[in-house]
Design an enzyme around this catalytic site. Sequence first.
Site, PDB file in Angstrom:
ATOM      1  N   ASP A 177      45.801 -29.934  -0.087  1.00  7.09           N
ATOM      2  CA  ASP A 177      44.607 -29.150   0.241  1.00  7.09           C
ATOM      3  C   ASP A 177      44.526 -29.019   1.767  1.00  7.09           C
ATOM      4  OD1 ASP A 177      42.222 -27.793   0.081  1.00  7.09           O
ATOM      5  OD2 ASP A 177      41.121 -29.341  -0.994  1.00  7.09           O
TER       6      ASP A 177
ATOM      7  N   GLU B 192      31.191 -27.078  -0.329  1.00 10.38           N
ATOM      8  CA  GLU B 192      31.845 -28.368  -0.098  1.00 10.38           C
ATOM      9  C   GLU B 192      30.864 -29.403   0.450  1.00 10.38           C
ATOM     10  OE1 GLU B 192      35.855 -28.062   1.388  1.00 10.38           O
ATOM     11  OE2 GLU B 192      36.051 -26.042   0.616  1.00 10.38           O
TER      12      GLU B 192
HETATM   13  C1  BGC Z   1      39.107 -26.655  -0.504  1.00 11.69           C
HETATM   14  C2  BGC Z   1      40.025 -26.094  -1.567  1.00 11.69           C
HETATM   15  C3  BGC Z   1      40.402 -24.676  -1.223  1.00 11.69           C
HETATM   16  C4  BGC Z   1      41.052 -24.667   0.142  1.00 11.69           C
HETATM   17  C5  BGC Z   1      41.560 -23.304   0.581  1.00 11.69           C
HETATM   18  C6  BGC Z   1      39.630 -26.434   0.902  1.00 11.69           C
HETATM   19  O1  BGC Z   1      38.634 -26.699   1.843  1.00 11.69           O
HETATM   20  O2  BGC Z   1      38.926 -28.036  -0.727  1.00 11.69           O
HETATM   21  O3  BGC Z   1      39.399 -26.179  -2.817  1.00 11.69           O
HETATM   22  O4  BGC Z   1      41.265 -24.167  -2.200  1.00 11.69           O
HETATM   23  O5  BGC Z   1      40.089 -25.106   1.094  1.00 11.69           O
HETATM   24  O6  BGC Z   1      40.565 -22.438   0.951  1.00 11.69           O
END
Ligand code: BGC
Length: 638
Positions: free
Chosen positions: A331, A526
Amino acid sequence: MPAYTQNKKIWLISSIVFFLVIFSAGLIFWYGLPLPQETPIDPPATALYLNSDVPIEMRVENLLSYMTLEEKIGQMALVDKNSIITPQDVADYNLGALLSGFGSKPEDNTIEGWKKMVEDFTDTSKRSRLRIPILYGADAIHGHTNVPGATVFPHAIGLGATGDADLVERVAAATAKEMAATGISWSYSPNLDLPQDIRWGRVYETFSDDPNLTATLGAAYLRGLQTQPSSSVSSNVFVLGTAKHYLGAGGMNWNSSSNKNFKIDQGTTMPDEKFLRETYLPPFKESVESGVLSVMAGLNSWGDTKLAANKELITDLLKEELEFKGFVVSDWYGVYEISSNDYKSAVIAINAGIDMVMLPFDYKAFVKNIKRAVRRGEIDEERIDDAVKRILLAKFSLGLFDEREEIASAVVGSEEHRELAREAVAKSLVLLKNDAATLPLSKNLKRIVVGGSAADNVGRQSGAWTVEWQGVDGNWLPNSSSILDGIKETVSSNTVVDYDLLGHFSKTGELADVGIAVVGETPYAEGWGDKEYPILSNEDLETIKNLQKISKKVVVIIISGRPLLTTNEIPTWNALVAAWLPGSEGKAIAPLLFGDKEFTGKLPLPWPETSQQLPIRPDGITADGTKVLFHRGFGLPY
Ligand code: BGC
């Protein structure tokens, strides 16, 4: 020659030799032994890997045989498109994949602008020595919501409330078409996390806290994304799905985040093998069985170990035990959170089994570091070959080397997809309270008063991951409708619908027949949504009270990414609907309020009574052993 001159000469020569030996040893220590000289062999136009009639495994092996170490390492890099210094670097570094991290959009932020951007990068990648196309990825969290004008489906928690695998498959298939119309063939979805704590800011990205429901809906979502819409296309995969976040995300402890800005997101999941196998693993197992070819390792830690560094979970469990044949992608910047040393972090992650690193920034340093690690013997070339084979398998399965079917841009935000989104909204609504048959309302009431922060606000009802990562407040989404729009559209011409954001209405003598309060959360994504007390704002609570003062009864609709702590307030309301984050089709709610459609949605996770009950295990057992307000599966008909 006098003896002392002779000695001086010997001393000088020995010093030089000594210095050279130390210097070379230093170089070897730092860079490792030089690898045997590689003379790149250019493939002929008839090379097997360029022939779409050849079986994929043979194409992979054939292509690999032409690749230099540097070219292989380039394939392991996933770079945010805004970090590309010059577009030619995509070819010069043989980069494996690009992404638009949410909000990383083309200057021309339209369907055509997206399509052109992806095409330009793809064309550049195909001008590399081996003509390997890049894979372009984006987060289709609830539709292809990167692009203004795309259909905004309910967030996953709403889909979980529908419990309808067929619907989820159709939503994913529509999303895939909208993605493909902009040239994007890789989605960072479905999310298979199991939220055990509503204080977490990512609850709404998940289907449910139930491993079985999540496994079923995750597999349905993957079928929808990956199945070719046209039978005339020979490649196996339409849009590549990603099962994320492997593993244990949703089970992190409060106050354990490794990010100082967050409380629980990117935190620590307690290692418990039995719980892992019974709870977190089934959705990933089912995804692997459904043919997923990319799995994303989470930003959480399993005990003391960051997921991207966890060889037992990635290599031993996922790749060996579950026989996952695709690639594991880390990630966002997750690999570099393993340690404070970038070189060391990358070595640990790749040896743990990460195949593609979402860097997402410095690809030049990455290629240099991994090359150095191979020269120093810290990463085996076989590990590199294994990673690249997995990535190439996905690229060939997608048909990226061959002709891909053109999808017309008209599918993006099409009426057909919006109709599907409305079906999803209607099925996602959960009726939690309906005293004295408050609902359904008559369409012929004299006066309805409407208020609340989410009543006329498409930005709020869509939540985050909608054109901007953290979402945007207000009615700015093209072709969308608010909940208020739907109410006005549904009632008869005899009914007056009055709206005020804060529910400030002057008393006209007679009480309004009903007050509808649409209240809830402001968008967040998030860890920015980690909240110790997920509750309604004072402003929304005041609005409900204002509506109560001037109406005979009040219906409350909660727009939120999670259950909210509302135990004290609920007894004063006549009816309560949990509407989650329905997306662009706000008008799809009214038909259920006025009896044109039935409530069928069920809670996809428990609705707690107090914060002391958190976390709640998937078997329903609360932290303090008391009973929740509404259990998972609860939902009234009228
Ligand atoms: C997230 C992921 C996401 C990635 C790409 C990260 O901050 O945890 O779920 O797919 O960003 O955008």
